[in-house]
Design a protein around this motif. Structure first.
Motif, PDB file in Angstrom:
ATOM      1  N   MET A   1       0.922  -1.146   0.015  1.00  0.00           N
ATOM      2  CA  MET A   1       0.134   0.057  -0.080  1.00  0.00           C
ATOM      3  C   MET A   1       0.872   1.292   0.037  1.00  0.00           C
ATOM      4  O   MET A   1       1.848   1.333   0.385  1.00  0.00           O
ATOM      5  CB  MET A   1      -1.210  -0.078   1.152  1.00  0.00           C
ATOM      6  CG  MET A   1      -1.977  -1.156   1.306  1.00  0.00           C
ATOM      7  SD  MET A   1      -3.073  -1.147   2.641  1.00  0.00           S
ATOM      8  CE  MET A   1      -2.057  -1.978   3.456  1.00  0.00           C
ATOM      9  N   ARG A   2       0.234   2.517  -0.562  1.00  0.00           N
ATOM     10  CA  ARG A   2       1.061   3.670  -0.440  1.00  0.00           C
ATOM     11  C   ARG A   2       0.275   4.582   0.486  1.00  0.00           C
ATOM     12  O   ARG A   2      -1.165   4.993   0.277  1.00  0.00           O
ATOM     13  CB  ARG A   2       1.013   4.204  -1.835  1.00  0.00           C
ATOM     14  CG  ARG A   2       2.187   3.440  -2.771  1.00  0.00           C
ATOM     15  CD  ARG A   2       2.147   4.157  -4.161  1.00  0.00           C
ATOM     16  NE  ARG A   2       3.191   3.617  -5.102  1.00  0.00           N
ATOM     17  CZ  ARG A   2       2.647   2.628  -6.034  1.00  0.00           C
ATOM     18  NH1 ARG A   2       1.495   2.264  -5.884  1.00  0.00           N
ATOM     19  NH2 ARG A   2       3.683   2.316  -6.746  1.00  0.00           N
ATOM     20  N   ILE A   3       0.760   4.967   1.549  1.00  0.00           N
ATOM     21  CA  ILE A   3       0.010   5.354   2.718  1.00  0.00           C
ATOM     22  C   ILE A   3       0.730   6.831   2.941  1.00  0.00           C
ATOM     23  O   ILE A   3       1.748   7.026   3.104  1.00  0.00           O
ATOM     24  CB  ILE A   3       0.308   4.607   3.955  1.00  0.00           C
ATOM     25  CG1 ILE A   3      -0.547   3.389   3.624  1.00  0.00           C
ATOM     26  CG2 ILE A   3      -0.615   5.194   4.976  1.00  0.00           C
ATOM     27  CD1 ILE A   3       0.029   2.267   4.633  1.00  0.00           C
ATOM     28  N   GLY A   4      -0.195   7.751   2.943  1.00  0.00           N
ATOM     29  CA  GLY A   4       0.069   9.191   3.741  1.00  0.00           C
ATOM     30  C   GLY A   4      -0.408   9.459   5.194  1.00  0.00           C
ATOM     31  O   GLY A   4      -1.382   9.040   5.409  1.00  0.00           O
ATOM     32  N   ILE A   5       0.576   9.714   5.914  1.00  0.00           N
ATOM     33  CA  ILE A   5       0.146  10.039   7.360  1.00  0.00           C
ATOM     34  C   ILE A   5       0.503  11.568   7.522  1.00  0.00           C
ATOM     35  O   ILE A   5       1.458  11.903   7.508  1.00  0.00           O
ATOM     36  CB  ILE A   5       1.085   9.208   8.315  1.00  0.00           C
ATOM     37  CG1 ILE A   5       0.551   7.751   7.854  1.00  0.00           C
ATOM     38  CG2 ILE A   5       1.011   9.355   9.680  1.00  0.00           C
ATOM     39  CD1 ILE A   5       1.493   6.628   8.986  1.00  0.00           C
ATOM     40  N   GLY A   6      -0.524  11.920   8.079  1.00  0.00           N
ATOM     41  CA  GLY A   6      -0.569  13.463   8.844  1.00  0.00           C
ATOM     42  C   GLY A   6      -0.670  13.581  10.324  1.00  0.00           C
ATOM     43  O   GLY A   6      -1.572  12.773  10.547  1.00  0.00           O
ATOM     44  N   CYS A   7       0.304  14.340  10.809  1.00  0.00           N
ATOM     45  CA  CYS A   7       0.319  14.474  12.077  1.00  0.00           C
ATOM     46  C   CYS A   7       0.927  15.790  12.737  1.00  0.00           C
ATOM     47  O   CYS A   7       1.572  16.395  11.700  1.00  0.00           O
ATOM     48  CB  CYS A   7       1.125  13.158  12.736  1.00  0.00           C
ATOM     49  SG  CYS A   7       2.946  13.402  12.577  1.00  0.00           S
ATOM     50  N   LEU A  88      -5.007   8.362   3.058  1.00  0.00           N
ATOM     51  CA  LEU A  88      -4.429   9.395   4.056  1.00  0.00           C
ATOM     52  C   LEU A  88      -4.861   8.829   5.305  1.00  0.00           C
ATOM     53  O   LEU A  88      -6.103   8.829   5.689  1.00  0.00           O
ATOM     54  CB  LEU A  88      -4.869  10.743   3.412  1.00  0.00           C
ATOM     55  CG  LEU A  88      -4.450  11.335   2.377  1.00  0.00           C
ATOM     56  CD1 LEU A  88      -4.944  12.502   2.135  1.00  0.00           C
ATOM     57  CD2 LEU A  88      -2.935  11.807   2.353  1.00  0.00           C
ATOM     58  N   HIS A  89      -4.080   8.626   6.186  1.00  0.00           N
ATOM     59  CA  HIS A  89      -4.157   8.478   7.540  1.00  0.00           C
ATOM     60  C   HIS A  89      -3.754   9.576   8.381  1.00  0.00           C
ATOM     61  O   HIS A  89      -2.517   9.688   8.640  1.00  0.00           O
ATOM     62  CB  HIS A  89      -3.668   7.055   7.904  1.00  0.00           C
ATOM     63  CG  HIS A  89      -3.821   6.693   9.496  1.00  0.00           C
ATOM     64  ND1 HIS A  89      -3.247   5.449  10.206  1.00  0.00           N
ATOM     65  CD2 HIS A  89      -4.747   7.287  10.288  1.00  0.00           C
ATOM     66  CE1 HIS A  89      -3.842   5.384  11.229  1.00  0.00           C
ATOM     67  NE2 HIS A  89      -4.726   6.440  11.532  1.00  0.00           N
ATOM     68  N   VAL A  90      -4.966  10.311   9.083  1.00  0.00           N
ATOM     69  CA  VAL A  90      -4.448  11.471   9.675  1.00  0.00           C
ATOM     70  C   VAL A  90      -4.722  11.247  11.045  1.00  0.00           C
ATOM     71  O   VAL A  90      -5.700  10.512  11.690  1.00  0.00           O
ATOM     72  CB  VAL A  90      -5.184  12.717   9.161  1.00  0.00           C
ATOM     73  CG1 VAL A  90      -5.049  13.057   8.002  1.00  0.00           C
ATOM     74  CG2 VAL A  90      -6.948  12.380   9.284  1.00  0.00           C
ATOM     75  N   HIS A  91      -3.799  11.845  12.041  1.00  0.00           N
ATOM     76  CA  HIS A  91      -3.829  11.769  13.464  1.00  0.00           C
ATOM     77  C   HIS A  91      -4.135  13.146  13.933  1.00  0.00           C
ATOM     78  O   HIS A  91      -3.498  14.020  13.852  1.00  0.00           O
ATOM     79  CB  HIS A  91      -2.387  11.337  13.844  1.00  0.00           C
ATOM     80  CG  HIS A  91      -2.124   9.781  13.732  1.00  0.00           C
ATOM     81  ND1 HIS A  91      -2.070   8.952  14.407  1.00  0.00           N
ATOM     82  CD2 HIS A  91      -1.643   9.357  12.160  1.00  0.00           C
ATOM     83  CE1 HIS A  91      -1.824   7.519  13.695  1.00  0.00           C
ATOM     84  NE2 HIS A  91      -1.758   7.827  12.584  1.00  0.00           N
ATOM     85  N   ALA A  97      -7.873  16.069   9.750  1.00  0.00           N
ATOM     86  CA  ALA A  97      -8.858  15.334   9.133  1.00  0.00           C
ATOM     87  C   ALA A  97      -9.893  16.227   8.281  1.00  0.00           C
ATOM     88  O   ALA A  97     -10.015  15.720   7.148  1.00  0.00           O
ATOM     89  CB  ALA A  97     -10.084  14.743  10.059  1.00  0.00           C
ATOM     90  N   VAL A  98      -9.996  17.339   8.624  1.00  0.00           N
ATOM     91  CA  VAL A  98     -10.728  18.506   7.529  1.00  0.00           C
ATOM     92  C   VAL A  98      -9.892  18.424   6.432  1.00  0.00           C
ATOM     93  O   VAL A  98     -10.273  18.541   5.185  1.00  0.00           O
ATOM     94  CB  VAL A  98     -11.052  19.525   8.319  1.00  0.00           C
ATOM     95  CG1 VAL A  98     -11.785  20.537   7.323  1.00  0.00           C
ATOM     96  CG2 VAL A  98     -12.148  19.250   9.656  1.00  0.00           C
ATOM     97  N   SER A  99      -8.631  18.794   6.533  1.00  0.00           N
ATOM     98  CA  SER A  99      -7.546  18.883   5.450  1.00  0.00           C
ATOM     99  C   SER A  99      -7.570  17.831   4.568  1.00  0.00           C
ATOM    100  O   SER A  99      -7.815  17.915   3.436  1.00  0.00           O
ATOM    101  CB  SER A  99      -6.218  19.236   6.107  1.00  0.00           C
ATOM    102  OG  SER A  99      -6.323  20.591   6.588  1.00  0.00           O
ATOM    103  N   ALA A 100      -7.885  16.555   5.214  1.00  0.00           N
ATOM    104  CA  ALA A 100      -7.838  15.480   4.388  1.00  0.00           C
ATOM    105  C   ALA A 100      -9.007  15.228   3.513  1.00  0.00           C
ATOM    106  O   ALA A 100      -9.002  14.943   2.442  1.00  0.00           O
ATOM    107  CB  ALA A 100      -7.353  14.020   5.121  1.00  0.00           C
ATOM    108  N   ILE A 101     -10.081  15.376   4.329  1.00  0.00           N
ATOM    109  CA  ILE A 101     -11.373  15.388   3.681  1.00  0.00           C
ATOM    110  C   ILE A 101     -11.452  16.493   2.288  1.00  0.00           C
ATOM    111  O   ILE A 101     -11.790  16.030   1.276  1.00  0.00           O
ATOM    112  CB  ILE A 101     -12.566  15.863   4.365  1.00  0.00           C
ATOM    113  CG1 ILE A 101     -12.633  14.884   5.544  1.00  0.00           C
ATOM    114  CG2 ILE A 101     -13.754  15.857   3.724  1.00  0.00           C
ATOM    115  CD1 ILE A 101     -12.698  13.340   5.250  1.00  0.00           C
ATOM    116  N   LEU A 102     -10.749  17.662   2.525  1.00  0.00           N
ATOM    117  CA  LEU A 102     -10.875  18.700   1.392  1.00  0.00           C
ATOM    118  C   LEU A 102      -9.998  18.078   0.228  1.00  0.00           C
ATOM    119  O   LEU A 102     -10.243  18.427  -0.861  1.00  0.00           O
ATOM    120  CB  LEU A 102     -10.217  19.729   1.912  1.00  0.00           C
ATOM    121  CG  LEU A 102      -9.993  21.039   0.786  1.00  0.00           C
ATOM    122  CD1 LEU A 102     -11.468  21.587   0.062  1.00  0.00           C
ATOM    123  CD2 LEU A 102      -9.265  22.425   1.663  1.00  0.00           C
ATOM    124  N   ALA A 103      -8.689  17.544   0.731  1.00  0.00           N
ATOM    125  CA  ALA A 103      -7.707  16.944  -0.349  1.00  0.00           C
ATOM    126  C   ALA A 103      -8.423  15.878  -1.109  1.00  0.00           C
ATOM    127  O   ALA A 103      -8.278  15.938  -2.310  1.00  0.00           O
ATOM    128  CB  ALA A 103      -6.509  16.493   0.513  1.00  0.00           C
TER     129      ALA A 103
END
Length: 389
Positions: A1-7, A88-91, A97-103
């Motif tokens: 898998m190719r995973i983006g993690i935001g934290c 995108l897995h955001v912490h 989370a809102v930024s990921a939804i917009l993305a």
């Protein structure tokens, strides 16, 4: 898998867990791209499948406060397109989370899923704030999968925000092998004289951690047991703790260690960990102490009882009860057999319940369910586990 993690790149639990998760996923064969405005303290580029992308926030006279959430969403779009991310897995819910939804919306029709992990103050503090409540609720409701680090936090989220969403509990984790290796090193005994006990506290030194209580507990303990205190970390309450230590005449018995990358090198061979927090959704620092064989005295709040077994791996006391914590500490420090028993129990249970391989495997299972099943895959997986139980 190719995973983006935001934290957030902090020493708090969310930043630590996100970083450790990224490293573990990459070691297991996934390609992982971590996005944040700075390099997290525990980050490492070791391995060919681990990448860091800095979110640059530009200053502009029109903005009194730079819009980090928009810059983060833009970076998520950029990395997702270039690296063909699967999810995108955001912490932390706000703004990640809102930024990921917009993305995700900008990327359409590219199929990028969003998983949000809740860590605590994003619900108990920000989620309770009317300025952010609706945005927090939106970010959770629109995520393709949602996890919380404790059962207590799962319930608190549903009660606080009334989100129409299934939330799966996936706790924080430790790597037992890494902590076992630390036990072979000398650790912090260099800061203690022969016969002295070492107490320790690790945190981001925010008001919720009640650092003054740590100092007051140690003040009482030091009158009855030859001992020293290690304060590990940095934050807004550190200066107040230093001032209180001077006022109580114990500043010379406290070592202000600062932020460290390998916390196990400080925890190992300490005698007791103090965690008098006003609120804890999990208590990652306490789990790391247990993994090092260090019993914990903590506040009986939030998700802490899911980590600390009262009387078996440590002691739980009411919030703010400095006397009870000090009495428990003195009792344990004077009873070496009990101290060893609690430490051995804590080390064994940390490895059994919160092993990195098991917890990271649960995240990867969730990723696959979300990628295969789409919206509310977390609900389906949770129902299956409940039926099997």
């Amino acid at each position: 898998m190719r995973i983006g993690i935001g934290c957030y790149p902090t020493v708090g639990g969310s930043g630590v867990v996100a970083t450790e998760l990224a490293r573990a996923l990459a070691a297991a064969g996934d390609e992982v791209h971590l996005l944040s405005y700075a390099v997290p303290p525990r980050w490492s580029w070791a391995g060919p499948r681990l990448f860091f992308h800095e979110v640059a926030v530009r200053q502009y006279p029109l903005f009194e406060y730079p819009p980090y959430s928009l810059a983060l969403a833009t970076k998520m779009v950029e990395v997702s397109r270039q690296q063909k991310l699967d999810l995108l897995h955001v912490h932390y819910a706000i703004p990640n989370a809102v930024s990921a939804i917009l993305a995700r919306q900008i990327l359409a029709p590219q199929p990028v899923k969003v998983i949000t992990t809740l860590h605590g103050t994003d619900i108990t503090l920000i989620g309770n704030d009317p300025s952010y409540a609706e945005t927090t609720r939106f970010g959770i409701a629109e995520s393709d999968g949602v996890t919380a680090v404790s059962e207590w936090l799962r319930k608190a989220t549903l009660e606080t925000l009334d989100v129409p969403k299934s939330i799966e509990v996936v706790p924080n984790f430790i790597d037992p092998e890494r902590y076992d290796q630390a036990r072979a090193r000398r650790g912090p005994r260099r800061w203690a004289e022969a016969g002295e006990k070492l107490l320790v506290h690790v945190s981001n030194m925010r008001p919720v951690k009640r650092i003054s209580d740590v100092v007051r507990v140690f003040h009482r303990v030091s009158r009855d047991v030859p001992s020293r205190l290690l304060l590990v970390g940095d934050g807004p309450e550190l200066a107040r703790a230093e001032q209180l230590a001077r006022e109580l005449g114990i500043a010379d018995r406290i070592r202000f260690v600062g932020t460290v990358a390998l916390v196990e090198d400080i925890l190992v061979h300490c005698d007791l960990f103090l965690l008098p927090s006003e609120s804890e959704s999990f208590g990652l620092a306490a789990l790391e102490a247990l993994a090092c064989g260090v019993p914990v005295i903590a506040s009986d709040v939030g998700g802490v009882p899911e980590v600390i077994d009262h009387g078996e791996t440590g002691r739980l006391c009411p919030v703010g009860d400095v006397d009870a914590m000090a009495e428990s500490a003195v009792e344990l420090l004077r009873n070496e057999d009990e101290l060893v028993r609690l430490g051995e129990n804590g080390r064994a249970r940390a490895a059994q319940r919160f092993s990195m391989n098991d917890i990271v495997g649960r995240y990867r299972e969730l990723y696959r369910r979300v990628l295969d099943g789409g919206q509310d895959a977390s609900r389906d997986g949770q129902s299956e586990r409940a039926e099997q139980a």
